[in-house]
Design a protein around this motif. Structure first.
Motif, PDB file in Angstrom:
ATOM      1  N   GLN B  22       0.893  -1.252   0.159  1.00  0.00           N
ATOM      2  CA  GLN B  22       0.085   0.058  -0.127  1.00  0.00           C
ATOM      3  C   GLN B  22       0.886   1.436   0.115  1.00  0.00           C
ATOM      4  O   GLN B  22       1.946   1.501   0.732  1.00  0.00           O
ATOM      5  N   CYS B  23       0.272   2.393  -0.622  1.00  0.00           N
ATOM      6  CA  CYS B  23       0.996   3.571  -0.727  1.00  0.00           C
ATOM      7  C   CYS B  23      -0.071   4.383  -0.847  1.00  0.00           C
ATOM      8  O   CYS B  23      -1.043   4.540  -1.580  1.00  0.00           O
ATOM      9  N   THR B  24       0.264   5.557   0.277  1.00  0.00           N
ATOM     10  CA  THR B  24      -0.702   6.815   0.224  1.00  0.00           C
ATOM     11  C   THR B  24      -0.084   8.013   0.277  1.00  0.00           C
ATOM     12  O   THR B  24       1.112   8.029   1.300  1.00  0.00           O
ATOM     13  N   GLN B  25      -0.417   9.077  -0.616  1.00  0.00           N
ATOM     14  CA  GLN B  25       0.236  10.346  -0.039  1.00  0.00           C
ATOM     15  C   GLN B  25      -0.900  11.524   0.231  1.00  0.00           C
ATOM     16  O   GLN B  25      -2.248  11.261  -0.536  1.00  0.00           O
ATOM     17  N   ASP B  26      -0.587  12.301   1.214  1.00  0.00           N
ATOM     18  CA  ASP B  26      -1.859  13.215   1.579  1.00  0.00           C
ATOM     19  C   ASP B  26      -1.336  14.895   0.846  1.00  0.00           C
ATOM     20  O   ASP B  26      -1.897  15.712   1.656  1.00  0.00           O
ATOM     21  N   MET B  27      -0.634  14.839  -0.007  1.00  0.00           N
ATOM     22  CA  MET B  27      -0.113  16.026  -0.745  1.00  0.00           C
ATOM     23  C   MET B  27      -0.928  16.490  -1.806  1.00  0.00           C
ATOM     24  O   MET B  27      -0.499  17.435  -2.615  1.00  0.00           O
ATOM     25  N   ASN B  28      -1.865  15.741  -2.325  1.00  0.00           N
ATOM     26  CA  ASN B  28      -2.742  16.066  -3.598  1.00  0.00           C
ATOM     27  C   ASN B  28      -1.759  15.949  -4.884  1.00  0.00           C
ATOM     28  O   ASN B  28      -2.085  16.786  -5.723  1.00  0.00           O
ATOM     29  N   HIS B  29      -0.780  15.162  -4.824  1.00  0.00           N
ATOM     30  CA  HIS B  29       0.114  15.083  -5.978  1.00  0.00           C
ATOM     31  C   HIS B  29      -0.597  14.333  -7.110  1.00  0.00           C
ATOM     32  O   HIS B  29      -1.182  13.251  -6.744  1.00  0.00           O
ATOM     33  N   ASN B  30      -0.328  14.674  -8.168  1.00  0.00           N
ATOM     34  CA  ASN B  30      -0.834  14.029  -9.301  1.00  0.00           C
ATOM     35  C   ASN B  30      -0.143  12.671  -9.816  1.00  0.00           C
ATOM     36  O   ASN B  30      -0.514  11.783  -9.980  1.00  0.00           O
ATOM     37  N   TYR B  31       1.145  12.561  -9.694  1.00  0.00           N
ATOM     38  CA  TYR B  31       2.050  11.736  -9.964  1.00  0.00           C
ATOM     39  C   TYR B  31       2.428  10.937  -9.039  1.00  0.00           C
ATOM     40  O   TYR B  31       2.936  11.427  -7.815  1.00  0.00           O
ATOM     41  N   MET B  32       2.605   9.631  -9.160  1.00  0.00           N
ATOM     42  CA  MET B  32       2.938   8.784  -8.153  1.00  0.00           C
ATOM     43  C   MET B  32       3.858   7.566  -8.785  1.00  0.00           C
ATOM     44  O   MET B  32       3.663   7.168  -9.955  1.00  0.00           O
TER      45      MET B  32
END
Lengths: 114, 113
Positions: B22-32
């Protein structure tokens, strides 16, 4: 295609002496270049980045790097090593375009002796 | 602000088992991005995504699948684990056009026996 070559796989310095980690890049255009640091069993932290502004880039923890187009180099330096600098350092080039894929060097392991 | 988080931190799998990193980001980034790091090597790109619903292969995609149903989450799926997939897996994200710094999660150390 872009690539980076880290010229030393291991570097050992004494605490208080200068650090030099060498990186050469290959790119058909003006690249974006980065240095990341990875402490043991940790993730990657951005030290500094070059994106075609000033050729001498200052980063965190006293590190800096100079972009030299004529030598296709982006060496990382620090005037005085600290024990906490012991880590692996990666030179990275970014592909141009929206995807911004990163191309990593194979890393340089920095040891700092007391 | 948590940045990029990854779970689990460690996992041991048997050959042929499956799992999802699992990977989650909370920076509202488009690219992962998903990378793997093998001993003594730099990171290699497995898959990446430029936004929800859009994914593409990187340098070493074989044996992996991804999905991106939301902006925040970018799970990596291993269907039939093999010893060659023993590695440390890093997830990263970055903002939109003009933001070229990738921010990395702490990594997942996976061993396949």
């Amino acid at each position: 295609a872009q690539s980076v070559t880290q010229l030393d796989s291991h570097v050992s310095v004494s605490e208080g002496t200068p650090v030099l980690l060498r990186c050469n890049y290959s790119s058909s255009y003006s690249p974006s270049l980065f240095w990341y640091v990875q402490h043991p069993n940790k993730g990657l932290q951005l030290l500094l980045k070059y994106t075609s502004a000033a050729t001498l880039v200052k980063g965190i923890n006293g590190f800096e790097a100079e972009f030299k187009k004529s030598e296709t180099s982006f060496h990382l330096t620090k005037p005085s090593a600290h024990m906490s600098d012991a880590a692996e350092y990666f030179c990275v080039v970014s592909e141009r375009g929206a995807t911004n894929k990163l191309i990593f060097g194979t890393g340089t392991l920095l040891a700092v002796q007391p | 602000n948590a940045g990029v988080t990854q779970t689990p931190k460690f996992r041991i799998l048997k050959i042929g088992q499956s799992m999802t990193l699992q990977c989650t980001q909370d920076m509202n980034h488009n690219y992962m991005y998903w990378y793997r790091q093998d001993p003594g090597m730099g990171l290699k790109l497995i898959y990446y995504s430029v936004g929800a619903g859009i994914t593409d292969k990187g340098e070493v995609p074989n044996g992996y699948n991804v999905s991106r149903s939301t902006t925040e989450d970018f799970p990596l799926r291993l269907e039939l684990a093999a010893p060659s997939q023993t590695s440390v897996y890093f997830c990263a994200s970055r903002g939109g056009q003009g933001a070229n710094t990738q921010y990395f999660g702490p990594g997942t150390r996976l061993t396949v026996l």
